[in-house]
Motif scaffolding. Sequence first.
Motif, PDB file in Angstrom:
ATOM      1  N   GLN A  57       0.841  -1.210  -0.025  1.00 39.46           N
ATOM      2  CA  GLN A  57      -0.047   0.053  -0.012  1.00 39.46           C
ATOM      3  C   GLN A  57       0.903   1.224   0.080  1.00 39.46           C
ATOM      4  N   PRO A  58       0.251   2.308  -0.671  1.00 39.88           N
ATOM      5  CA  PRO A  58       1.121   3.814  -0.491  1.00 39.88           C
ATOM      6  C   PRO A  58       1.229   4.276   0.968  1.00 39.88           C
ATOM      7  N   ILE A  59       2.428   4.592   1.186  1.00 45.97           N
ATOM      8  CA  ILE A  59       2.627   5.284   2.631  1.00 45.97           C
ATOM      9  C   ILE A  59       2.374   6.895   2.299  1.00 45.97           C
ATOM     10  N   ALA A  60       3.052   7.446   1.499  1.00 50.36           N
ATOM     11  CA  ALA A  60       3.240   9.010   1.233  1.00 50.36           C
ATOM     12  C   ALA A  60       3.751   9.341   0.167  1.00 50.36           C
ATOM     13  N   THR A  61       3.059  10.381  -0.370  1.00 50.42           N
ATOM     14  CA  THR A  61       3.793  11.257  -1.716  1.00 50.42           C
ATOM     15  C   THR A  61       4.416  12.375  -1.259  1.00 50.42           C
ATOM     16  N   LEU A  62       5.489  12.478  -1.681  1.00 47.58           N
ATOM     17  CA  LEU A  62       6.532  13.234  -1.324  1.00 47.58           C
ATOM     18  C   LEU A  62       7.061  14.197  -2.725  1.00 47.58           C
ATOM     19  N   PRO A  63       7.447  15.348  -2.428  1.00 46.33           N
ATOM     20  CA  PRO A  63       7.965  16.177  -3.587  1.00 46.33           C
ATOM     21  C   PRO A  63       9.568  15.683  -3.766  1.00 46.33           C
ATOM     22  N   VAL A  64       9.697  16.127  -4.952  1.00 46.56           N
ATOM     23  CA  VAL A  64      11.162  15.382  -5.493  1.00 46.56           C
ATOM     24  C   VAL A  64      11.814  16.638  -5.801  1.00 46.56           C
ATOM     25  N   SER A  65      13.314  16.622  -5.528  1.00 45.58           N
ATOM     26  CA  SER A  65      14.173  17.644  -5.577  1.00 45.58           C
ATOM     27  C   SER A  65      14.744  17.633  -7.059  1.00 45.58           C
ATOM     28  N   ASP A  66      15.387  18.949  -7.453  1.00 41.72           N
ATOM     29  CA  ASP A  66      16.160  18.921  -8.563  1.00 41.72           C
ATOM     30  C   ASP A  66      17.833  19.646  -8.348  1.00 41.72           C
ATOM     31  N   VAL A  67      18.314  19.520  -9.077  1.00 46.71           N
ATOM     32  CA  VAL A  67      19.680  20.124  -8.941  1.00 46.71           C
ATOM     33  C   VAL A  67      19.921  21.607  -8.498  1.00 46.71           C
ATOM     34  N   GLY A  68      18.945  22.078  -8.948  1.00 50.33           N
ATOM     35  CA  GLY A  68      18.852  23.503  -8.218  1.00 50.33           C
ATOM     36  C   GLY A  68      18.481  23.549  -6.583  1.00 50.33           C
ATOM     37  N   ASP A  69      17.699  22.673  -6.420  1.00 46.56           N
ATOM     38  CA  ASP A  69      17.310  22.328  -4.808  1.00 46.56           C
ATOM     39  C   ASP A  69      18.789  21.940  -4.135  1.00 46.56           C
ATOM     40  N   VAL A  70      19.617  21.238  -4.618  1.00 45.14           N
ATOM     41  CA  VAL A  70      20.789  20.847  -4.198  1.00 45.14           C
ATOM     42  C   VAL A  70      21.793  21.792  -3.923  1.00 45.14           C
ATOM     43  N   GLU A  71      21.752  22.563  -5.091  1.00 46.87           N
ATOM     44  CA  GLU A  71      22.622  24.028  -5.009  1.00 46.87           C
ATOM     45  C   GLU A  71      22.018  24.808  -3.862  1.00 46.87           C
ATOM     46  N   ASP A  72      20.839  25.024  -3.739  1.00 53.19           N
ATOM     47  CA  ASP A  72      20.389  25.666  -2.621  1.00 53.19           C
ATOM     48  C   ASP A  72      20.607  25.225  -1.260  1.00 53.19           C
ATOM     49  N   ALA A  73      20.603  23.970  -1.080  1.00 48.96           N
ATOM     50  CA  ALA A  73      20.822  23.175  -0.021  1.00 48.96           C
ATOM     51  C   ALA A  73      22.345  23.629   0.577  1.00 48.96           C
ATOM     52  N   PHE A  74      23.325  23.313  -0.498  1.00 50.55           N
ATOM     53  CA  PHE A  74      24.601  23.748  -0.166  1.00 50.55           C
ATOM     54  C   PHE A  74      24.767  25.220   0.352  1.00 50.55           C
ATOM     55  N   ALA A  75      24.173  26.126  -0.439  1.00 49.31           N
ATOM     56  CA  ALA A  75      24.518  27.396   0.122  1.00 49.31           C
ATOM     57  C   ALA A  75      23.943  27.562   1.388  1.00 49.31           C
ATOM     58  N   ALA A  76      22.816  27.112   1.907  1.00 44.83           N
ATOM     59  CA  ALA A  76      22.334  27.286   3.307  1.00 44.83           C
ATOM     60  C   ALA A  76      23.083  26.512   3.997  1.00 44.83           C
ATOM     61  N   ALA A  77      23.565  25.164   3.743  1.00 46.93           N
ATOM     62  CA  ALA A  77      24.481  24.429   4.761  1.00 46.93           C
ATOM     63  C   ALA A  77      25.858  25.168   4.951  1.00 46.93           C
ATOM     64  N   ARG A  78      26.327  25.695   3.918  1.00 47.99           N
ATOM     65  CA  ARG A  78      27.777  26.610   4.080  1.00 47.99           C
ATOM     66  C   ARG A  78      27.486  27.699   5.007  1.00 47.99           C
ATOM     67  N   ALA A  79      26.496  28.353   4.921  1.00 43.63           N
ATOM     68  CA  ALA A  79      26.077  29.657   5.754  1.00 43.63           C
ATOM     69  C   ALA A  79      26.293  29.238   7.232  1.00 43.63           C
ATOM     70  N   ALA A  80      25.335  28.083   7.507  1.00 42.27           N
ATOM     71  CA  ALA A  80      25.165  27.608   8.754  1.00 42.27           C
ATOM     72  C   ALA A  80      26.520  26.923   9.132  1.00 42.27           C
ATOM     73  N   GLN A  81      27.246  26.220   8.449  1.00 43.65           N
ATOM     74  CA  GLN A  81      28.545  25.724   9.041  1.00 43.65           C
ATOM     75  C   GLN A  81      29.550  26.725   9.556  1.00 43.65           C
ATOM     76  N   ARG A  82      29.664  27.672   8.715  1.00 45.71           N
ATOM     77  CA  ARG A  82      30.544  28.789   9.217  1.00 45.71           C
ATOM     78  C   ARG A  82      30.105  29.281  10.653  1.00 45.71           C
ATOM     79  N   THR A  83      29.077  29.514  10.934  1.00 46.96           N
ATOM     80  CA  THR A  83      28.814  29.857  12.320  1.00 46.96           C
ATOM     81  C   THR A  83      28.991  28.407  13.388  1.00 46.96           C
ATOM     82  N   TRP A  84      28.525  27.257  13.061  1.00 46.92           N
ATOM     83  CA  TRP A  84      28.474  26.010  13.656  1.00 46.92           C
ATOM     84  C   TRP A  84      29.938  25.918  13.957  1.00 46.92           C
ATOM     85  N   ALA A  85      30.872  25.836  13.089  1.00 47.26           N
ATOM     86  CA  ALA A  85      32.208  25.544  13.297  1.00 47.26           C
ATOM     87  C   ALA A  85      32.973  26.289  14.261  1.00 47.26           C
ATOM     88  N   ARG A  86      32.339  27.342  14.921  1.00 43.11           N
ATOM     89  CA  ARG A  86      33.119  28.291  15.880  1.00 43.11           C
ATOM     90  C   ARG A  86      32.369  27.754  17.235  1.00 43.11           C
TER      91      ARG A  86
END
Length: 538
Positions: A57-86
């Motif tokens: 049986q189906p569990i859930a229908t979820l949205p799918v990412s594209d390459v642009g989403d991956v690019e945005d994820a890395f941009a957000a992660a890099r910004a967060a990491q600069r603070t987190w590293a300290r």
Amino acid sequence: MSPRDPSASTPPALPADPEHDPAASFAVDPALVRELVPALRATSGESVTTYAPFTGQPIATLPVSDVGDVEDAFAAARAAQRTWARTDLGHRADLLLDLHDAVLDHADDLMDLVQWESGKARAHAFDEVLHVALTARYYARTLHKHLKTRRVPGVYPLLTQARINRIPKGVVGIISPWNYPLTLAVSDGLPAIAAGNAVVHKPDAQTPLSALAAIDLFREVGFPASLWQLVNGDGPLIGGAIIDRADYVCFTGSTATGRRVAAQAAQRLVSCSLELGGKNPMLVLADADVDRAVEGAVRACFSSAGQLCVSIERLFVADAIYDRFVSKLVKRVEPMKLSASLAYDGDMGSLVSQRQLDTVTAHVADAVAHGATVLTGGRPRPDVGPYFFEPTLLEGVHPMMQCFADETFGPVVSLYRFGSESEAIDRANAGSYGLNASIFTRDIARGRELARQIKAGTVNINEGFAATFGTLEAPMGGMRESGTGRRHGAEGILRYTETQSVANQRLLPLTAPRYVSDAAYQKSITAALRLLKKAGRA
């Protein structure tokens, strides 16, 4: 007992049991899905539906990412990491301990999701909750030991001071598999975060909800929301986009895909760790406690329906005890209960998909066609659920059969006699894999000696896999085509760091002063080195 013919008719359907009907006892609440989905970066406008192995049986229908989403994820992660590293190591450790408690507090909900997405039995779902909690606690308790700046002797005592720093890589890309949708989604990321990195993570498209639920807890206990980014979708496209951007790649999956991951990462000179396939052997020596070995074999071969990278698929048993061992093993395996229930009432759950069922069925059919004997099991069980397959013991498997050397990744194990221990070691080492192995013997010292001769990253004595996998201080990973790099222990966190050496020179330079000739400098340094050697200094 007579060997079972896997071509025999399917057993009659079991009577319906409303108390243990998974469709009746549990369904993913749409409100929960709506709550978890915002954690995904997925704006392609496309969606994918996941299905429950227990019922199809189906569990859930979820949205799918594209390459642009991956690019945005890395941009957000890099910004967060600069603070987190300290961030102070003590604060990071406190958050890990809070996550440990949150995972245990929500154990039942997490196990429900793991079972619904992967089809495994309740007890095996708890293994995942336990492992995530243990991982969080271990790195919380050892964070300072692994990451603190370390002083080392300088080239000249007193004059040269040297320190070793551990610098986070930056943003770690994690691509996790379906077979352990909670622990393999989370436990590799926790040390990456603890070391000061951010994570961009693609869980397997079949099993994203377990990962989403865990990251929801991760954020709930106070970790920065942008520190762990999740994307969802096609492996080659989304996984490839992660590899093209990550500062380090952590991949768990097949050897074939692992080769491609390594090649793509190498193009950017980015390091990676790969936990890949295995055809893991168990050796039951002549002096083994047969009853204990039988119980160990059942757990080692059939946990999570054999869909475990460190699962045992080859059993080598000493001639002197072979018949007794096999008789007891067949009697122990034959009544194992298959269960499509969220209760603790089954010994083994389902395979995850039609693809896995097809592989397992084909391996058994091929073995039988080439002369193997099915001692017990050997059949799909659609009366229990669409992807169930009986725990299966095979005799007479030889190199012409697919299951001899290829990883089945299902509840199928081949049994072999051996005469000498050297023969058993040679046969255990045959093939190209080297992930996990097991030895059953009453002589622990002998077991440890033999373990050094086995080409495997982990070897368990009087246990199948849990002794090493559950020991968080002990590194876990593969040799040969079973992978590279290690999870757990110091290696499991230090892989996510760069080593930086910092040295300062005091009083005198590391060259001849202007008022000393080069020849005189050479003589004085040579004499000093000889004195240091006699003094036992490094």
